[in-house]
Design a protein around this motif. Structure first.
Motif, PDB file in Angstrom:
ATOM      1  N   ARG A   1       9.209   5.728   0.263  1.00 50.33           N
ATOM      2  CA  ARG A   1      10.005   6.176  -0.851  1.00 50.33           C
ATOM      3  C   ARG A   1      11.129   5.084  -1.035  1.00 50.33           C
ATOM      4  NH1 ARG A   1      11.961  11.944  -0.808  1.00 50.33           N
ATOM      5  NH2 ARG A   1      12.987  11.233  -2.758  1.00 50.33           N
ATOM      6  N   SER A   2      11.644   4.591   0.008  1.00 53.19           N
ATOM      7  CA  SER A   2      12.773   3.543   0.052  1.00 53.19           C
ATOM      8  C   SER A   2      12.096   2.048  -0.322  1.00 53.19           C
ATOM      9  CB  SER A   2      13.104   3.141   1.503  1.00 53.19           C
ATOM     10  OG  SER A   2      13.944   4.299   2.017  1.00 53.19           O
ATOM     11  N   ALA A   3      10.997   1.877  -0.188  1.00 51.24           N
ATOM     12  CA  ALA A   3      10.119   0.559  -0.715  1.00 51.24           C
ATOM     13  C   ALA A   3       9.878   0.974  -2.014  1.00 51.24           C
ATOM     14  CB  ALA A   3       8.792   0.508   0.068  1.00 51.24           C
ATOM     15  N   TRP A   4       9.697   1.899  -2.684  1.00 52.19           N
ATOM     16  CA  TRP A   4       9.357   2.239  -4.113  1.00 52.19           C
ATOM     17  C   TRP A   4      10.789   2.135  -4.743  1.00 52.19           C
ATOM     18  CZ3 TRP A   4       6.146   7.562  -3.384  1.00 52.19           C
ATOM     19  CH2 TRP A   4       4.620   7.135  -3.305  1.00 52.19           C
ATOM     20  N   LYS A   5      11.623   2.331  -3.997  1.00 52.01           N
ATOM     21  CA  LYS A   5      13.190   2.088  -4.845  1.00 52.01           C
ATOM     22  C   LYS A   5      13.681   0.774  -4.570  1.00 52.01           C
ATOM     23  CE  LYS A   5      16.683   4.763  -4.146  1.00 52.01           C
ATOM     24  NZ  LYS A   5      17.655   5.507  -3.601  1.00 52.01           N
ATOM     25  N   GLY A   6      12.753  -0.185  -4.220  1.00 54.47           N
ATOM     26  CA  GLY A   6      13.035  -1.540  -4.003  1.00 54.47           C
ATOM     27  C   GLY A   6      13.825  -2.020  -2.865  1.00 54.47           C
ATOM     28  N   ILE A   7      13.926  -1.304  -1.945  1.00 58.90           N
ATOM     29  CA  ILE A   7      14.653  -1.532  -0.692  1.00 58.90           C
ATOM     30  C   ILE A   7      13.849  -2.282   0.138  1.00 58.90           C
ATOM     31  CG2 ILE A   7      15.726  -0.733   1.415  1.00 58.90           C
ATOM     32  CD1 ILE A   7      16.347   1.979  -0.191  1.00 58.90           C
ATOM     33  N   LYS A  33       2.579   2.344  -9.228  1.00 63.32           N
ATOM     34  CA  LYS A  33       1.795   0.910  -9.411  1.00 63.32           C
ATOM     35  C   LYS A  33       1.715   0.843 -10.963  1.00 63.32           C
ATOM     36  CE  LYS A  33      -1.100   0.686  -5.154  1.00 63.32           C
ATOM     37  NZ  LYS A  33      -0.296  -0.485  -4.377  1.00 63.32           N
ATOM     38  N   PRO A  34       1.821   1.758 -11.912  1.00 63.31           N
ATOM     39  CA  PRO A  34       1.876   1.384 -13.344  1.00 63.31           C
ATOM     40  C   PRO A  34       3.231   1.033 -13.477  1.00 63.31           C
ATOM     41  CG  PRO A  34       0.353   3.419 -12.681  1.00 63.31           C
ATOM     42  CD  PRO A  34       1.092   2.952 -11.484  1.00 63.31           C
ATOM     43  N   ARG A  35       4.009   1.880 -13.116  1.00 62.94           N
ATOM     44  CA  ARG A  35       5.593   1.570 -13.406  1.00 62.94           C
ATOM     45  C   ARG A  35       5.808   0.114 -12.856  1.00 62.94           C
ATOM     46  NH1 ARG A  35       9.913   3.266  -9.041  1.00 62.94           N
ATOM     47  NH2 ARG A  35       8.965   1.400  -7.977  1.00 62.94           N
ATOM     48  N   ASP A  36       5.529  -0.397 -11.598  1.00 65.17           N
ATOM     49  CA  ASP A  36       5.767  -1.635 -11.345  1.00 65.17           C
ATOM     50  C   ASP A  36       4.944  -2.725 -12.211  1.00 65.17           C
ATOM     51  OD1 ASP A  36       7.545  -0.466  -9.243  1.00 65.17           O
ATOM     52  OD2 ASP A  36       5.950  -0.750  -7.492  1.00 65.17           O
ATOM     53  N   LYS A  68       0.790   0.031   3.588  1.00 70.77           N
ATOM     54  CA  LYS A  68       0.372  -1.271   2.790  1.00 70.77           C
ATOM     55  C   LYS A  68      -0.170  -0.706   1.450  1.00 70.77           C
ATOM     56  CE  LYS A  68      -1.892  -5.699   2.722  1.00 70.77           C
ATOM     57  NZ  LYS A  68      -2.558  -6.612   3.469  1.00 70.77           N
ATOM     58  N   PHE A  69      -1.055   0.402   1.449  1.00 71.57           N
ATOM     59  CA  PHE A  69      -1.819   0.939   0.176  1.00 71.57           C
ATOM     60  C   PHE A  69      -0.823   1.323  -0.669  1.00 71.57           C
ATOM     61  CE2 PHE A  69      -4.214   3.590  -2.596  1.00 71.57           C
ATOM     62  CZ  PHE A  69      -5.187   2.913  -2.626  1.00 71.57           C
ATOM     63  N   GLU A  70       0.080   2.227   0.024  1.00 75.14           N
ATOM     64  CA  GLU A  70       1.233   2.749  -0.932  1.00 75.14           C
ATOM     65  C   GLU A  70       2.195   1.837  -1.507  1.00 75.14           C
ATOM     66  OE1 GLU A  70       0.238   6.795   1.778  1.00 75.14           O
ATOM     67  OE2 GLU A  70       1.994   5.520   1.931  1.00 75.14           O
ATOM     68  N   THR A  71       2.428   0.819  -0.829  1.00 72.37           N
ATOM     69  CA  THR A  71       3.698  -0.080  -1.162  1.00 72.37           C
ATOM     70  C   THR A  71       3.252  -1.527  -1.270  1.00 72.37           C
ATOM     71  OG1 THR A  71       4.224  -0.796   1.062  1.00 72.37           O
ATOM     72  CG2 THR A  71       5.125   1.487   0.119  1.00 72.37           C
ATOM     73  N   GLY A  72       2.108  -1.970  -0.851  1.00 71.98           N
ATOM     74  CA  GLY A  72       1.802  -3.304  -1.113  1.00 71.98           C
ATOM     75  C   GLY A  72       2.598  -4.299   0.055  1.00 71.98           C
ATOM     76  N   ILE A  73       3.136  -3.616   1.065  1.00 67.49           N
ATOM     77  CA  ILE A  73       3.952  -4.529   1.745  1.00 67.49           C
ATOM     78  C   ILE A  73       3.118  -4.093   3.352  1.00 67.49           C
ATOM     79  CG2 ILE A  73       5.970  -4.573   3.420  1.00 67.49           C
ATOM     80  CD1 ILE A  73       7.397  -3.162   1.036  1.00 67.49           C
ATOM     81  N   SER A  74       3.007  -5.302   4.222  1.00 69.97           N
ATOM     82  CA  SER A  74       2.244  -5.462   5.477  1.00 69.97           C
ATOM     83  C   SER A  74       3.150  -5.431   6.467  1.00 69.97           C
ATOM     84  CB  SER A  74       1.470  -6.648   5.189  1.00 69.97           C
ATOM     85  OG  SER A  74       0.666  -6.721   4.531  1.00 69.97           O
ATOM     86  N   LEU A  75       3.165  -4.477   7.384  1.00 71.51           N
ATOM     87  CA  LEU A  75       4.160  -4.389   8.589  1.00 71.51           C
ATOM     88  C   LEU A  75       3.465  -4.206   9.834  1.00 71.51           C
ATOM     89  CD1 LEU A  75       6.779  -1.477   7.370  1.00 71.51           C
ATOM     90  CD2 LEU A  75       6.807  -4.136   7.305  1.00 71.51           C
ATOM     91  N   GLU A  76       3.643  -4.578  10.963  1.00 70.53           N
ATOM     92  CA  GLU A  76       3.103  -4.396  12.174  1.00 70.53           C
ATOM     93  C   GLU A  76       3.278  -3.127  12.985  1.00 70.53           C
ATOM     94  OE1 GLU A  76       4.665  -7.572  14.412  1.00 70.53           O
ATOM     95  OE2 GLU A  76       3.480  -9.241  13.313  1.00 70.53           O
ATOM     96  N   ASP A  77       4.523  -2.341  12.479  1.00 70.97           N
ATOM     97  CA  ASP A  77       4.581  -1.158  13.159  1.00 70.97           C
ATOM     98  C   ASP A  77       5.364  -0.198  12.140  1.00 70.97           C
ATOM     99  OD1 ASP A  77       5.517   1.073  14.622  1.00 70.97           O
ATOM    100  OD2 ASP A  77       6.293  -0.350  16.316  1.00 70.97           O
ATOM    101  N   THR A  82      -1.815  11.554   1.429  1.00 71.87           N
ATOM    102  CA  THR A  82      -2.739  11.782   0.169  1.00 71.87           C
ATOM    103  C   THR A  82      -1.853  11.964  -0.725  1.00 71.87           C
ATOM    104  OG1 THR A  82      -4.271  13.002   1.877  1.00 71.87           O
ATOM    105  CG2 THR A  82      -4.246  13.494  -0.490  1.00 71.87           C
ATOM    106  N   VAL A  83      -0.944  12.818  -0.562  1.00 73.26           N
ATOM    107  CA  VAL A  83       0.239  12.947  -1.979  1.00 73.26           C
ATOM    108  C   VAL A  83       0.898  11.550  -2.391  1.00 73.26           C
ATOM    109  CG1 VAL A  83       2.490  14.155  -2.315  1.00 73.26           C
ATOM    110  CG2 VAL A  83       0.643  15.218  -0.947  1.00 73.26           C
ATOM    111  N   LEU A  84       1.447  10.647  -1.264  1.00 65.61           N
ATOM    112  CA  LEU A  84       2.099   9.627  -1.626  1.00 65.61           C
ATOM    113  C   LEU A  84       0.702   8.568  -2.307  1.00 65.61           C
ATOM    114  CD1 LEU A  84       3.992   8.828   1.782  1.00 65.61           C
ATOM    115  CD2 LEU A  84       4.948   9.680  -0.646  1.00 65.61           C
ATOM    116  N   VAL A  85      -0.393   8.565  -1.841  1.00 64.77           N
ATOM    117  CA  VAL A  85      -1.169   7.758  -2.474  1.00 64.77           C
ATOM    118  C   VAL A  85      -1.528   7.951  -3.999  1.00 64.77           C
ATOM    119  CG1 VAL A  85      -3.856   7.163  -2.800  1.00 64.77           C
ATOM    120  CG2 VAL A  85      -2.492   7.153  -0.429  1.00 64.77           C
ATOM    121  N   VAL A  86      -1.630   9.475  -4.373  1.00 65.30           N
ATOM    122  CA  VAL A  86      -1.767   9.764  -5.741  1.00 65.30           C
ATOM    123  C   VAL A  86      -0.463   9.371  -6.582  1.00 65.30           C
ATOM    124  CG1 VAL A  86      -1.672  11.995  -7.067  1.00 65.30           C
ATOM    125  CG2 VAL A  86      -3.139  11.835  -5.013  1.00 65.30           C
ATOM    126  N   ILE A  87       0.705   9.501  -5.844  1.00 67.21           N
ATOM    127  CA  ILE A  87       2.072   9.295  -6.460  1.00 67.21           C
ATOM    128  C   ILE A  87       2.010   7.812  -6.758  1.00 67.21           C
ATOM    129  CG2 ILE A  87       4.538   8.935  -6.555  1.00 67.21           C
ATOM    130  CD1 ILE A  87       4.401  11.530  -4.701  1.00 67.21           C
TER     131      ILE A  87
END
Length: 393
Positions: free
Chosen positions: A190-196, A241-244, A150-159, A230-235
């Motif tokens: 990375r799929s969520a970052w692509k808009g999937i 997030k700035p791009r979006d 959720k932190f990396e994508t803003g999407i809430s998932l249960e699993d 850690t790497v994904l959070v930095v990216i």
């Protein structure tokens, strides 16, 4: 081939295949294969260097596509090779199911029905982690993974850790960096970052300690997952997030964006004003190169409005920089006493450079605090005024 389900004949089942990665699961493998074959014959088995009776079991299924690794390379590599094979065979979707017996092939139609009825997405089977028999470490690991996703994508998932998934093969990234269990996290982020679209669908789950063999190594694999996150959070903070943010501004226009995220946002006026103050403080303070990362991180930690904080952190855009530097040096001059000029002219020595840098740093923090309080207060008064005006209307 056999139809996947009589209820979903219009789905064109030939576009789907099932990938089963396996490593030393001889007690459950045959049962999983047989159950999957009840729904489709388009099956790809990836034997990841098994040393038990796996090969003997797979010899019973010559009709199934098989990939054999000479040595154990990790679940990530097994999935990647399975994807490559599925794409080569012109499949559009791949359903992955673990071979340890925790999943039920009878849930396969749920994935296909979801695609048919709700559109293309990356689907993750959502297990009931509260049911009896679920190991506590599995529940903790899943909650940990859900939080960072959720932190990396803003999407809430249960699993986010279930291995029972449906992947749109032509939409997900083509190349990956990880090779073990953490690949499944890398793919969905990375799929969520692509808009999937990435979402859960409910599935059944069975944790039978007499049959199930888990190859998850708690310390080593958890460490690898932590490094990946850690790497994904930095990216996410530095780029995604700035791009979006700028995409949303470009799509809506700056005025409309600010109206929606400030005036019409459901956050309290106090939280909006605090978000403004945070953004202004980080934008002026001397956090060179880390302003975006820091403001988004702090906005998440304090549960402020990320859009507002990020927007006001850009107070230090080029036209304002000379005024910010001058103000910082001027204020800092009252606290750092030296005989050097405010701006260095001709002779630059280490001492006068050091004094002016210290002067700037101290002054910038003081200026940042003053401006943050000022902007926050003005923002609160303006927001309160508009709220009152809106309520009257």
């Amino acid at each position: 081939m056999q139809p996947i389900s009589s209820e979903i004949e219009t789905v064109q089942p030939e576009r789907f295949c099932v990938i089963i990665p396996t490593y030393n699961n001889e007690r459950t493998l045959q049962r999983i294969i047989d159950s999957v074959l009840e729904y489709t014959t388009d099956v790809i088995i990836v034997n990841d260097g098994a040393t038990d009776g796996t090969i003997a079991i797979l010899k019973k299924y010559p009709q199934i596509i098989q990939i054999h690794h000479l040595a154990n390379a990790g679940k990530g590599v097994a999935l990647r090779n399975g994807f490559k094979k599925a794409v080569k065979l012109n499949f559009d979707y791949a359903i992955t199911i673990d071979s340890d017996g925790q999943h039920f092939a009878s849930d396969i139609p749920k994935f296909i029905e979801a695609i048919q009825n709700e559109g293309e997405a990356l689907l993750i089977g959502s297990r009931n982690m509260m049911q009896e028999g679920v190991p506590k470490k599995s529940s903790f690991g899943n909650n940990f993974s859900n939080f960072w996703f959720k932190f990396e994508t803003g999407i809430s998932l249960e699993d986010t850790q279930s291995g029972f998934r449906l992947y749109p093969l032509h939409k997900i990234p083509k190349k990956y960096f990880t090779t073990k269990f953490e690949l499944e996290i890398e793919i969905i982020v990375r799929s969520a970052w692509k808009g999937i679209v990435v979402k859960n669908i409910p599935i059944q789950v069975l944790y039978d300690p007499t049959e199930r063999v888990s190859h998850f190594r708690p310390f080593r694999d958890f460490s690898r997952i932590s490094v990946l996150n850690t790497v994904l959070v930095v990216i996410a903070l530095v780029y995604i997030k700035p791009r979006d943010f700028f995409k949303r501004i470009k799509k809506k226009g700056l005025t409309q964006y600010l109206v929606e995220n400030i005036l019409e946002n459901s956050d309290s006026n106090y939280k909006k004003a605090a978000s403004i103050a945070l953004g202004v403080f980080i934008g002026i303070a001397p956090f060179w190169g880390f302003q975006t990362v820091l403001v988004l991180f702090l906005a998440v930690v304090f549960r402020f409005n990320k859009a507002i904080s990020f927007a006001f952190s850009n107070i230090s855009f080029p036209p304002f920089i000379p005024f910010i530097i001058y103000g910082s040096l001027k204020i800092g001059g009252y606290f750092v006493k030296n005989n050097d000029p405010l701006f260095l002219d001709h002779s630059i020595t280490f001492d006068n450079l050091k004094n002016n840098v210290l002067q700037y740093i101290i002054g910038s923090f003081i200026l940042a605090t003053i401006m943050a309080v000022l902007f926050g207060l003005i923002g609160y008064l303006v927001l309160t005024f508009f709220s009152t005006l809106k309520n009257k209307n």
